[in-house]
Motif scaffolding. Structure first.
Motif, PDB file in Angstrom:
ATOM      1  N   UNK A  76       5.605  -4.087  10.640  1.00 21.78           N
ATOM      2  CA  UNK A  76       5.317  -3.716   8.772  1.00 21.78           C
ATOM      3  C   UNK A  76       5.991  -2.558   8.025  1.00 21.78           C
ATOM      4  N   UNK A  87       7.135  -1.920   4.519  1.00 25.32           N
ATOM      5  CA  UNK A  87       6.738  -1.453   2.753  1.00 25.32           C
ATOM      6  C   UNK A  87       7.877  -1.986   1.923  1.00 25.32           C
ATOM      7  N   UNK A 109      -4.451   1.343   9.849  1.00 18.42           N
ATOM      8  CA  UNK A 109      -4.823   0.596   8.635  1.00 18.42           C
ATOM      9  C   UNK A 109      -3.980  -0.997   8.796  1.00 18.42           C
ATOM     10  N   UNK A 158      -6.772  -4.730   8.736  1.00 26.50           N
ATOM     11  CA  UNK A 158      -6.308  -5.372   7.503  1.00 26.50           C
ATOM     12  C   UNK A 158      -6.802  -4.677   6.509  1.00 26.50           C
ATOM     13  N   UNK A 159      -6.462  -3.416   6.587  1.00 22.52           N
ATOM     14  CA  UNK A 159      -6.174  -2.463   5.352  1.00 22.52           C
ATOM     15  C   UNK A 159      -4.746  -2.444   4.437  1.00 22.52           C
ATOM     16  N   UNK A 160      -3.953  -2.744   5.545  1.00 19.35           N
ATOM     17  CA  UNK A 160      -2.471  -2.983   5.611  1.00 19.35           C
ATOM     18  C   UNK A 160      -3.044  -4.871   6.357  1.00 19.35           C
ATOM     19  N   UNK A 161      -1.702  -4.662   5.595  1.00 19.34           N
ATOM     20  CA  UNK A 161      -1.140  -6.458   5.620  1.00 19.34           C
ATOM     21  C   UNK A 161      -0.318  -6.999   6.960  1.00 19.34           C
ATOM     22  N   UNK A 191      -5.346 -13.533   8.246  1.00 19.36           N
ATOM     23  CA  UNK A 191      -6.874 -14.487   8.580  1.00 19.36           C
ATOM     24  C   UNK A 191      -7.190 -14.167   7.027  1.00 19.36           C
ATOM     25  N   UNK A 228      -8.742 -19.760  14.237  1.00 12.19           N
ATOM     26  CA  UNK A 228      -9.404 -19.211  14.692  1.00 12.19           C
ATOM     27  C   UNK A 228     -10.394 -20.266  14.060  1.00 12.19           C
ATOM     28  N   UNK A 276      -9.419  -4.143  -0.603  1.00 12.22           N
ATOM     29  CA  UNK A 276      -9.054  -2.843  -0.493  1.00 12.22           C
ATOM     30  C   UNK A 276      -8.038  -3.318   0.298  1.00 12.22           C
ATOM     31  N   UNK A 277      -7.576  -4.971   1.014  1.00 16.61           N
ATOM     32  CA  UNK A 277      -5.325  -4.560   1.319  1.00 16.61           C
ATOM     33  C   UNK A 277      -5.028  -4.662  -0.204  1.00 16.61           C
ATOM     34  N   UNK A 336      -2.068  -1.965   0.046  1.00 13.83           N
ATOM     35  CA  UNK A 336      -1.090  -2.255   0.317  1.00 13.83           C
ATOM     36  C   UNK A 336      -1.225  -3.793  -0.525  1.00 13.83           C
TER      37      UNK A 336
END
Lengths: 233, 262
Positions: A13, A15, A56, A60-63, A83, B2, B241-242, B246
């Protein structure tokens, strides 16, 4: 050997800050983490090494940028990295719980309803959900007169306990705890330790960021160490 | 690996294009709405979000592209190829539309109960007693007391008018509701109550919602998925939220970083 419930493979990850001339900040690289049923793993490493970013990303709050995040969901492995949002929401509802540091809720909704909602979303009747929410809030030393109030005016510690109640009541098989005891006094830390131990005993896999040493020593089965990437970048 | 989620989309936008003169209000928009989900469309004024809502709901025609609605039997319909009476029937039953200004939707010279009952009658209800009972029930759901049922909307406050519009819209338990800034122009205290109301009603009734808002805090609280528009194009879409915590696209980063912290 317990069953793994969450596994990352080569998770990465970074940014990219487009408003700062496209500055790229790498935070995580090649993270291979496994979490098994009934264990509590605590992330360690100095501030800024990406502990919260990892947490996070798992939620899934961050990609996630690279690699895989495999979660055991309804008996199957699903990859949460990249996903379909609907799958992520379903996994969050049934499998993956998260206690964040901040409480974010609809204003003017009572504390009791906020906690109960974690259960009604999963099909529990409203009456039962409210009763269990009341019990959970009392366990976390939030007195009954506060239950009818929205948490907006609560102290930091009280809001955190609302968040904890909401996180633990769902009984998710995997639970992420981001500094669950940061603004709690000793009695309330003990209540959290008891909840974590119970969850572990019932087979919950827990990943935590815990800075206070007594709590960490009381709940952690092992540490997962993160090293800073930025110096190398 | 999936497993596919088995249901079919309720509504799909396929390469929608619409220009007003030299302005491209919709410039190749694709979007999907699934049963029971709330999808927020955000963006600044003039980004095309309200135009998209109007085209999806058949209130405006695109220059190109299609909006496809799947009915309860699973049959797909091109919204803009539907005969007008069929589209009107859809708007009276399976669909609902919540306007920013409730006066655009309500009949101001008809009682509160009449406004709700009208929608029930349009769907075929004929028995006066049961229409009145249902109207009382729907008003109660939006926290308007039964003793206001015979009052005219002009005696209501702005917040009550918006709740009355929601009661009218949800009277027939639609599967799909379009909302255009439903909490815009209301006091923040009224807005908070309305947000809670919309959230709980939508969850309880399993309604799918396309929500247009310029307020990303509203999107965060109500929507599971979000779609960010700029200059008639979708610049980013995903988990609400993502996308907000982000953001990947430069414009979304600008949008999110421009919000005032209360």
């Amino acid at each position: 050997m317990s069953a793994p419930l969450l596994r990352t493979e080569g998770l990465a990850k970074s940014f990219t800050l487009h408003l700062q001339k496209g500055t790229r900040i790498p935070v995580l690289r090649d993270i291979d983490l496994t979490l098994t049923a009934g264990e509590c793993v605590v992330l360690s490493g100095p501030s800024g090494t990406g502990k919260s970013t990892l947490m996070r990303s798992l939620y899934g709050n961050y990609r996630a940028e690279g690699g895989r995040i495999l979660a055991r969901h309804r008996g199957d492995w699903v990859d949460l990295a990249g996903a379909d949002p609907r799958l992520v929401l379903e996994v969050r509802r049934d499998t993956l719980g998260y206690v964040s540091q901040f409480l974010r809720v609809v204003p003017r909704v009572s504390t009791l309803e906020i906690v109960a909602e974690a259960l009604t979303l999963r099909g529990t009747s409203h009456d039962e959900a409210v009763e269990r929410a009341r019990t959970m809030l009392l366990r976390l030393n939030l007195p009954e007169p506060l239950h009818a109030l929205p948490p907006a005016t609560f102290s930091g510690g009280e809001q955190q306990r609302v968040n904890l109640a909401r996180g633990f009541i769902g009984g998710h098989p995997i639970l992420l705890l981001d500094e669950p005891t940061a603004s709690l006094d000793a009695d309330n830390r003990d209540a959290v330790v008891a909840l974590v131990r119970e969850a572990k005993a019932s087979g919950t896999a827990i990943l935590g960021i815990v800075h206070d040493t007594p709590t960490r020593d009381a709940i952690a089965d092992r540490l997962f160490h993160l090293t800073p990437l930025q110096a190398a970048a | 690996m999936n497993a596919p989620l088995l249901d079919a989309p309720l509504l799909e936008a396929r390469d929608l294009r619409l220009s007003f003169g030299s302005i491209r209000a919709l410039d190749g928009v694709n979007a999907t709405l699934w049963p029971g989900e709330v999808l927020a469309i955000v963006g600044e004024s003039g980004s095309g979000k309200t135009t998209l809502l109007n085209v999806l709901s058949g209130r405006a025609r695109p220059d190109m592209g299609q909006a496809i609605y799947r009915d309860p039997e699973g049959a797909a319909h091109d919204v803009h190829a539907m005969p007008a009476p069929q589209l009107r029937a859809l708007h009276r039953s399976d669909w609902g539309f919540v306007h920013q200004n409730p006066r655009d939707a309500l009949r101001m010279g008809v009682s509160a109960g009449g406004n709700v009952g009208e929608r029930l009658m349009a769907q075929g209800a004929r028995h006066y007693g049961s229409i009145r009972d249902t109207a009382i029930d729907r008003l109660r759901q939006v926290e308007i007391s039964a003793d206001r049922i015979d009052d005219l909307p002009r005696t209501f406050s702005g917040g009550m008018l918006q709740r009355l519009q929601i009661a009218r819209t949800l009277a027939t338990h639609p599967r799909l509701v379009f909302m255009d800034e439903p909490t815009g122009g209301l006091d923040v205290s009224v807005q908070a109550r309305l947000l809670d109301l919309i959230r709980s009603l939508v969850a309880r009734l399993g309604i799918a919602v396309v929500l247009v808002t310029h307020d990303i805090a509203v999107a965060r609280l109500l929507a599971g998925r979000i779609l960010v528009m700029r200059h008639g194009q979708v610049v980013e879409t995903g988990l609400t939220d993502q996308v907000l915590d982000d953001p990947q696209h430069p414009y979304t980063q600008l949008l999110v970083s421009s919000v005032l912290q209360a």
